[in-house]
Design a protein around this motif. Sequence first.
Motif, PDB file in Angstrom:
ATOM      1  N   HIS A   1       0.763  11.227  -5.721  1.00  0.00           N
ATOM      2  CA  HIS A   1       2.204  11.134  -5.523  1.00  0.00           C
ATOM      3  C   HIS A   1       2.901  10.860  -6.841  1.00  0.00           C
ATOM      4  CE1 HIS A   1       3.591  10.846  -1.264  1.00  0.00           C
ATOM      5  NE2 HIS A   1       2.292  10.931  -1.088  1.00  0.00           N
TER       6      HIS A   1
ATOM      7  N   ALA B   1       6.666   9.574  -8.244  1.00  0.00           N
ATOM      8  CA  ALA B   1       7.634   8.617  -7.721  1.00  0.00           C
ATOM      9  C   ALA B   1       8.626   9.230  -6.843  1.00  0.00           C
ATOM     10  CB  ALA B   1       8.379   7.943  -8.835  1.00  0.00           C
TER      11      ALA B   1
ATOM     12  N   GLN C   1       0.834  -1.200   0.000  1.00  0.00           N
ATOM     13  CA  GLN C   1       0.000   0.000   0.000  1.00  0.00           C
ATOM     14  C   GLN C   1       0.870   1.252   0.000  1.00  0.00           C
ATOM     15  OE1 GLN C   1      -2.845   0.129   3.192  1.00  0.00           O
ATOM     16  NE2 GLN C   1      -3.709   2.063   2.521  1.00  0.00           N
ATOM     17  N   ALA C   2       0.475   2.227  -0.802  1.00  0.00           N
ATOM     18  CA  ALA C   2       1.186   3.505  -0.865  1.00  0.00           C
ATOM     19  C   ALA C   2       0.666   4.441   0.220  1.00  0.00           C
ATOM     20  CB  ALA C   2       0.996   4.133  -2.238  1.00  0.00           C
ATOM     21  N   HIS C   3       1.417   5.497   0.446  1.00  0.00           N
ATOM     22  CA  HIS C   3       1.048   6.582   1.358  1.00  0.00           C
ATOM     23  C   HIS C   3       0.992   6.135   2.818  1.00  0.00           C
ATOM     24  CE1 HIS C   3       0.112   8.436  -2.417  1.00  0.00           C
ATOM     25  NE2 HIS C   3      -0.915   7.648  -2.619  1.00  0.00           N
TER      26      HIS C   3
ATOM     27  N   ASP D   1      -0.856   7.363 -10.096  1.00  0.00           N
ATOM     28  CA  ASP D   1      -1.371   7.905  -8.850  1.00  0.00           C
ATOM     29  C   ASP D   1      -1.258   9.430  -8.889  1.00  0.00           C
ATOM     30  OD1 ASP D   1      -1.966   8.676  -6.298  1.00  0.00           O
ATOM     31  OD2 ASP D   1      -0.848   7.060  -5.353  1.00  0.00           O
TER      32      ASP D   1
ATOM     33  N   TRP E   1      11.016   3.133  -7.870  1.00  0.00           N
ATOM     34  CA  TRP E   1       9.704   2.981  -7.257  1.00  0.00           C
ATOM     35  C   TRP E   1       8.754   4.018  -7.838  1.00  0.00           C
ATOM     36  CZ3 TRP E   1       8.209  -0.852  -4.079  1.00  0.00           C
ATOM     37  CH2 TRP E   1       9.183  -1.588  -3.454  1.00  0.00           C
TER      38      TRP E   1
ATOM     39  N   ASP F   1       4.158   5.063  -7.737  1.00  0.00           N
ATOM     40  CA  ASP F   1       2.824   4.774  -7.211  1.00  0.00           C
ATOM     41  C   ASP F   1       1.822   4.651  -8.354  1.00  0.00           C
ATOM     42  OD1 ASP F   1       3.987   5.084  -4.752  1.00  0.00           O
ATOM     43  OD2 ASP F   1       3.056   7.013  -4.331  1.00  0.00           O
TER      44      ASP F   1
ATOM     45  N   HIS G   1      -4.303   2.540  -3.642  1.00  0.00           N
ATOM     46  CA  HIS G   1      -3.018   3.155  -3.976  1.00  0.00           C
ATOM     47  C   HIS G   1      -1.896   2.165  -3.630  1.00  0.00           C
ATOM     48  CE1 HIS G   1      -4.584   7.299  -4.617  1.00  0.00           C
ATOM     49  NE2 HIS G   1      -5.599   6.765  -3.945  1.00  0.00           N
ATOM     50  N   GLU G   2      -1.053   1.873  -4.605  1.00  0.00           N
ATOM     51  CA  GLU G   2      -0.003   0.861  -4.427  1.00  0.00           C
ATOM     52  C   GLU G   2       1.359   1.382  -4.845  1.00  0.00           C
ATOM     53  OE1 GLU G   2      -1.431  -2.167  -7.092  1.00  0.00           O
ATOM     54  OE2 GLU G   2      -2.603  -3.096  -5.482  1.00  0.00           O
ATOM     55  N   ARG G   3       2.404   0.742  -4.306  1.00  0.00           N
ATOM     56  CA  ARG G   3       3.780   1.007  -4.696  1.00  0.00           C
ATOM     57  C   ARG G   3       4.260  -0.161  -5.553  1.00  0.00           C
ATOM     58  NH1 ARG G   3       6.382   5.266  -4.295  1.00  0.00           N
ATOM     59  NH2 ARG G   3       8.283   4.423  -3.448  1.00  0.00           N
ATOM     60  N   TRP G   4       4.981   0.148  -6.620  1.00  0.00           N
ATOM     61  CA  TRP G   4       5.571  -0.868  -7.487  1.00  0.00           C
ATOM     62  C   TRP G   4       7.016  -0.503  -7.760  1.00  0.00           C
ATOM     63  CZ3 TRP G   4       3.326  -5.359  -9.342  1.00  0.00           C
ATOM     64  CH2 TRP G   4       1.971  -5.517  -9.084  1.00  0.00           C
TER      65      TRP G   4
END
Length: 86
Positions: A84, A86, A22-24, A81, A66, A68, A54-57
């Motif tokens: 945000h 990157a 999960q991001a943020h 996203d 990285w 979002d 919202h995800e991080r990859w």
Amino acid sequence: MLLIDCPWCGPRAEVEFRYGGQAHIAYPEDPAALTDQEWADFLFMRDNPKGEFHERWFHTAGCRRWFDVVRDTATYVLRPDPEHDA
């Protein structure tokens, strides 16, 4: 298979990426002040919505950066996203 649009490399197959969760999620200002339960909640408890998430990859096979994205958990549609960069 997902087609993920890397902001630097363009659309690539899912196998080139690593999921980062999960991001943020803000790191605690003073982790030593947290109780064990609060620390466990920070490490392991994440949202599980039906819909936008919202995800991080991480682009492991490309630029190694990285970024979002927002993924719809019902349709798997991915988009950048807006909250945000990157």
